[in-house]
Scaffold this active site. Sequence first.
Site, short mmCIF file in Angstrom:
data_model
loop_
_atom_site.label_atom_id
_atom_site.label_comp_id
_atom_site.label_asym_id
_atom_site.label_seq_id
_atom_site.Cartn_x
_atom_site.Cartn_y
_atom_site.Cartn_z
N LEU A 1 0.85 -1.19 0.00
CA LEU A 1 0.00 0.00 0.00
C LEU A 1 0.88 1.24 0.00
O LEU A 1 0.48 2.31 -0.42
CB LEU A 1 -0.88 0.00 1.25
CG LEU A 1 -1.89 -1.15 1.33
CD1 LEU A 1 -2.42 -1.30 2.74
CD2 LEU A 1 -3.02 -0.91 0.35
N GLY A 2 2.06 1.07 0.50
CA GLY A 2 3.02 2.18 0.59
C GLY A 2 4.26 1.64 1.27
O GLY A 2 4.25 0.52 1.80
N GLY B 1 7.52 2.74 3.89
CA GLY B 1 8.16 3.72 4.76
C GLY B 1 9.51 3.20 5.20
O GLY B 1 9.99 2.18 4.69
N GLY C 1 9.72 -0.37 6.03
CA GLY C 1 9.37 -1.35 5.00
C GLY C 1 7.96 -1.15 4.48
O GLY C 1 7.29 -0.19 4.83
N PRO C 2 7.52 -2.09 3.64
CA PRO C 2 6.21 -1.93 3.01
C PRO C 2 5.07 -2.13 4.01
O PRO C 2 5.19 -2.89 4.96
CB PRO C 2 6.16 -3.05 1.97
CG PRO C 2 7.52 -3.63 1.91
CD PRO C 2 8.22 -3.29 3.18
N VAL C 3 3.99 -1.41 3.76
CA VAL C 3 2.73 -1.66 4.47
C VAL C 3 1.88 -2.44 3.48
O VAL C 3 1.73 -2.04 2.33
CB VAL C 3 2.06 -0.33 4.88
CG1 VAL C 3 0.67 -0.56 5.44
CG2 VAL C 3 2.93 0.39 5.91
N LYS D 1 1.24 -3.25 9.00
CA LYS D 1 2.57 -2.64 9.11
C LYS D 1 3.45 -3.59 9.94
O LYS D 1 3.06 -3.98 11.05
CB LYS D 1 2.44 -1.27 9.80
CG LYS D 1 3.76 -0.54 9.99
CD LYS D 1 3.54 0.91 10.41
CE LYS D 1 4.86 1.62 10.66
NZ LYS D 1 4.72 3.05 10.89
N ASP E 1 6.28 13.87 14.40
CA ASP E 1 6.66 13.67 13.00
C ASP E 1 5.48 14.03 12.10
O ASP E 1 5.15 13.30 11.17
CB ASP E 1 7.12 12.23 12.76
CG ASP E 1 7.98 12.09 11.50
OD1 ASP E 1 8.61 13.10 11.09
OD2 ASP E 1 8.01 11.00 10.92
N1 LIG Z 1 -3.35 2.28 7.25
C1 LIG Z 1 -2.82 2.42 6.05
N2 LIG Z 1 -3.58 2.23 4.94
C2 LIG Z 1 -3.04 2.38 3.71
N3 LIG Z 1 -1.75 2.73 3.48
C3 LIG Z 1 -0.97 2.93 4.54
C4 LIG Z 1 -1.45 2.79 5.87
N4 LIG Z 1 -0.45 3.05 6.72
C5 LIG Z 1 0.62 3.35 5.96
N5 LIG Z 1 0.31 3.28 4.65
C6 LIG Z 1 1.22 3.56 3.52
O1 LIG Z 1 2.51 3.11 3.86
C7 LIG Z 1 3.43 4.23 3.93
C8 LIG Z 1 4.39 4.02 5.06
O2 LIG Z 1 3.68 3.94 6.27
P1 LIG Z 1 4.24 4.57 7.62
O3 LIG Z 1 4.45 6.04 7.41
O4 LIG Z 1 3.36 4.17 8.73
O5 LIG Z 1 5.60 3.82 7.70
P2 LIG Z 1 6.99 4.21 8.31
O6 LIG Z 1 7.84 3.02 8.03
O7 LIG Z 1 6.83 4.61 9.71
O8 LIG Z 1 7.40 5.40 7.35
P3 LIG Z 1 8.03 6.84 7.38
O9 LIG Z 1 8.52 7.15 8.75
O10 LIG Z 1 9.07 6.77 6.32
O11 LIG Z 1 6.91 7.77 6.94
C9 LIG Z 1 2.54 5.46 4.09
O12 LIG Z 1 3.15 6.62 3.58
C10 LIG Z 1 1.31 5.07 3.29
O13 LIG Z 1 1.53 5.30 1.90
#
Ligand SMILES: Nc1ncnc2c1ncn2[C@@H]1O[C@H](COP(=O)(O)OP(=O)(O)OP(=O)(O)O)[C@@H](O)[C@H]1O
Length: 496
Positions: free
Chosen positions: A31-32, A34, A37-39, A54, A151
């Site tokens: 889905l995305g 970060g 890693g991938p969600v 996640k 953040d």
């Molecule tokens: N609940 C969700 N539904 C759909 N997509 C999601 C959801 N949560 C996260 N994503 C997607 O996954 C991406 C990364 O999620 P998130 O920001 O929680 O991860 P992270 O690893 O903490 O990333 P970062 O700190 O780099 O932003 C988001 O930018 C979004 O595109």
Amino acid sequence: MERTMPDTSKQLIIKTHSILDDFNVQWNQKLGTGVSGPVRPCVRKLTGEKFALKCIIDVPHSRMEAKLHRMCSGHSNIVKVFDIYANDVQFPEDAMPKARLLMVLELMEGGELFDRISKERCFTERKAARYMKQMVESVRRCHDLNIAHRDLKPENFLLKDSTEESLIKLSDYGFAKIDDGNLQTPQFTPYYVAPQVLEAYKHQARQRRGIIQTCKPYTYDKSCDMWSLGVILYIMLCGYPPFYSETPSRLITPEMRRKILSGEFEFPEDDWQLVSESAKDIVRSLLHVDPGCRMTIEDLATHHWLNDAPNTQLHSPAIFMDRESMEDMRLAHAEQLTAMRMPENNVKLKPLVEAENPIMRKRKYTNSSFDEGNEDCDGPSCKIMNDLQLKPLRDIIAFCILPPKADEDETALNDLVTEAMKSDMCGVKLAKITQQWEWDGCKFQKKVDKLNFVHSVSQLVKSMTSSSSCTSSNSGSSDSANDTPDNQAHSLPFSC
Ligand SMILES: Nc1ncnc2c1ncn2[C@@H]1O[C@H](COP(=O)(O)OP(=O)(O)OP(=O)(O)O)[C@@H](O)[C@H]1O
């Protein structure tokens, strides 16, 4: 058998049985992506409901993220946390299963806020106020619980669906902290950093160097989140950030830091003449350098502008749409070192590869969207590996583009190149590049045209970041909705 175990120390219910008992996880879809890693999408077996999953390495910091996110969850403007599992999961790049926390989140199908705005045909101040109102409510929820998110950036505000009326929800509690007046962790994203965060580090650095003596840690508080809201609002209204440096950089440059610390920003006439005074007042009050004078979340939540903003059209969507120049800016930034530090106070910025601002856009993975089909780089460790693999190349780039030091060692570049050539991932390709400059293992530094050399190395970095360097065998079909735990174990290189 007891299948749930309360984590008494953190009042967090963490399930310890396999997530695959309850969910079909679409491991090959994203889905995305970060920093962790991938969600991925997942489906609850019992009900057929869709969620987002996640996966984060199970360390105390992750438990804190899960705990604080769960505490705030339950509000209509916060992404809901449904379940948390502690499972050992082996991704393709893992030598062995690793303890991970698997957070089952409300599925947000509408994407990121600024992507939505870029598609708006007629984006008005009133719409910006409507979006802002929801962001404010999400932050109010956190602050009511004495949690600072720390953040707040557009990428962390997700839309529930693609409808006009879609709710906006706050996500990613990776840097959230109970506000005990001691928020000191050096984690933030350059364009959203509040002055007192910088002050806190300056102060700490002085303490470390013995310039000042004090036992009391310098602190900052939830007002940092208010500052970030001010930056987001500014960008929504005009399309660019209030604080920037003339030279593109992944760092907060001294110039940018000076501007942040002195609250020096402008409302350029061309872009702001039609924006209401109320909106500008809010921006000013949120970007006030003195946290004591800064607007609080309560002040903001009750501000009339949120409900009576004028219907004037804004030009920010057009600026957000210019992905090419955004990408150029991002690459220019990415060519500098991932872990570059601020010269005098040692503040480490969150690397742009990991966290980008809306202006640079989220293009850290060209395959970040699950419908783009490139699935050969998957999983958090893969991301970490990529960063590690790229570090020697980024060291070379940084060395070449930074002004030479007075006492520069003549063999420094030779050493960096030699080091990078040892890399399994980039050594051979780098060797080819160095042949153009007749690399013979020594005296390279004097021979090489640094700017041309850095260009070639940058191209190499670019090619490594845009096509995955992982060698996983993760080539399974992306349609894994029907995967059973059994066939997942066989058809996918994951074990759970
Ligand atoms: N609940 C969700 N539904 C759909 N997509 C999601 C959801 N949560 C996260 N994503 C997607 O996954 C991406 C990364 O999620 P998130 O920001 O929680 O991860 P992270 O690893 O903490 O990333 P970062 O700190 O780099 O932003 C988001 O930018 C979004 O595109």
